[in-house]
Design an enzyme around this catalytic site. Structure first.
Site, mmCIF file in Angstrom:
data_model
loop_
_atom_site.group_PDB
_atom_site.id
_atom_site.type_symbol
_atom_site.label_atom_id
_atom_site.label_comp_id
_atom_site.label_asym_id
_atom_site.label_seq_id
_atom_site.Cartn_x
_atom_site.Cartn_y
_atom_site.Cartn_z
ATOM 1 N N LEU A 35 43.473 44.179 29.125
ATOM 2 C CA LEU A 35 42.184 44.134 29.806
ATOM 3 C C LEU A 35 42.418 43.663 31.233
ATOM 4 O O LEU A 35 43.490 43.168 31.568
ATOM 5 C CB LEU A 35 41.232 43.186 29.077
ATOM 6 C CG LEU A 35 40.911 43.547 27.622
ATOM 7 C CD1 LEU A 35 40.064 42.452 26.982
ATOM 8 C CD2 LEU A 35 40.206 44.893 27.541
ATOM 9 N N SER A 36 41.405 43.787 32.072
ATOM 10 C CA SER A 36 41.607 43.354 33.456
ATOM 11 C C SER A 36 41.943 41.871 33.516
ATOM 12 O O SER A 36 42.731 41.445 34.361
ATOM 13 C CB SER A 36 40.393 43.680 34.326
ATOM 14 O OG SER A 36 39.233 43.073 33.821
ATOM 15 N N GLU A 37 41.360 41.055 32.616
ATOM 16 C CA GLU A 37 41.748 39.649 32.484
ATOM 17 C C GLU A 37 41.600 39.177 31.049
ATOM 18 O O GLU A 37 40.766 39.686 30.291
ATOM 19 C CB GLU A 37 40.904 38.728 33.384
ATOM 20 C CG GLU A 37 41.304 38.702 34.835
ATOM 21 C CD GLU A 37 40.469 39.636 35.680
ATOM 22 O OE1 GLU A 37 40.754 39.766 36.880
ATOM 23 O OE2 GLU A 37 39.524 40.252 35.130
ATOM 24 N N SER A 38 42.404 38.191 30.702
ATOM 25 C CA SER A 38 42.263 37.419 29.467
ATOM 26 C C SER A 38 42.273 35.945 29.853
ATOM 27 O O SER A 38 42.927 35.558 30.826
ATOM 28 C CB SER A 38 43.409 37.699 28.491
ATOM 29 O OG SER A 38 43.428 39.054 28.081
ATOM 30 N N HIS A 67 34.226 37.254 36.336
ATOM 31 C CA HIS A 67 33.795 37.741 35.015
ATOM 32 C C HIS A 67 34.554 37.072 33.872
ATOM 33 O O HIS A 67 33.957 36.802 32.821
ATOM 34 C CB HIS A 67 33.867 39.279 34.949
ATOM 35 C CG HIS A 67 35.045 39.832 34.231
ATOM 36 N ND1 HIS A 67 36.197 40.226 34.877
ATOM 37 C CD2 HIS A 67 35.263 40.051 32.907
ATOM 38 C CE1 HIS A 67 37.059 40.677 33.981
ATOM 39 N NE2 HIS A 67 36.524 40.588 32.789
#
Length: 278
Positions: A43-46, A74
């Site tokens: 994902l774009s971030e975790s 986000h």
């Protein structure tokens, strides 16, 4: 094992917004292991929740598939909503490398559905390579001065003349790779309603569905250049072009070149939960 949930941030229902994987009870994990887990999730971030080191409710580490971030919007909003489901508190204080970020939680029928955060106040300056950036974007110019803001990540802002022009944008992603440690934010709109797209090969993201850390700086950018008054909340719609519509709300307080506060808010929806066998 480590329990995790996936929250679609800046969305009121699943399969919209920007997803973030939130891993709980991660004090036993090394930074290297967290990075590999973020790469696995892709994902774009975790985010990874740890015991607080100061007076916060939790300490949060944020990873893209390729690097760790000191702050991101986000992922923190999604993390606050996930943690809100574990407590009856109406306020949370999350420790990041950019300091402690306060959150106010909004509940409906006992369920956390939205929250607002007080973001770090960024620094800003003129961007040193505007011609190269415009060429990579396939643009001849910007409707606003091209400036870069830093609140952890580095965000550069390029204004377009219309939402139609923004939607038609097809950047050269290979050329954008020549801008390290930079998120490229293109925007259009007027008054209280704005549209945005963000491209950042440097952060491992071709195009982002919702960039919360850019929402506050965009409100500042618009207020500094007298497109909105300080104190006015704006709605930023992002992710439309990639099928992940996201709505962010941002407000900057201040006067002239002095900013005193930055608030970003939005909804969040739980999409999935599971366990990592590590």
């Amino acid at each position: 094992m480590h329990r995790y949930v996936v929250i679609d941030a800046f969305a009121s229902e699943p399969l919209q917004g920007n997803p973030v994987a939130v891993f709980f009870d991660c004090d036993d994990l090394s930074g290297e292991r967290m990075q590999r887990m973020a790469r696995e999730m892709n994902l774009s971030e975790s985010t990874f929740v740890l015991r607080p080191q100061q007076d916060g409710d939790a300490r949060i580490r944020i990873f893209t598939p390729v690097n760790e971030l000191p702050f991101a919007g986000h992922p923190l909003l999604g993390t606050a909503i996930a943690l809100g489901a574990e407590t009856d508190k109406d306020r949370l204080f999350l420790e990041t490398r950019m300091g402690t970020v306060p959150f106010a939680l909004e509940r409906q029928d006992g369920k956390v559905v939205a929250c607002s955060m007080q973001q770090p106040i960024p620094t800003w300056e003129h961007f040193s390579r505007p011609a190269e950036l415009l060429a990579a974007l396939g643009l001849k110019g910007s409707t606003f001065p091209i400036e870069v803001y830093r609140n952890g990540p580095r965000h550069v802002f390029v204004g377009l003349e219309s939402v139609a022009a923004l939607s038609a944008l097809h950047p050269d992603h290979r050329a954008l790779c020549d801008f390290p440690d930079l998120a490229v934010n293109c925007f259009a709109g007027a008054g209280r309603h704005w549209r945005s797209r963000m491209f950042s090969p440097a952060y491992g993201v071709v195009e982002d569905a919702a960039t919360g850390s850019a929402a506050g700086p965009l409100a500042i950018h618009l207020a500094r250049h007298r497109q909105i008054p300080y104190g006015q909340q704006i709605e930023i719609l992002q992710g439309v072009e990639i099928g992940r519509p996201s709505r962010m709300y941002a407000r900057a307080e201040g006067a002239g070149e002095r900013v005193s506060a930055v608030e970003v808010s939005g909804n969040g929806a739980a999409f999935a939960e599971g366990r990592a066998y590590l």
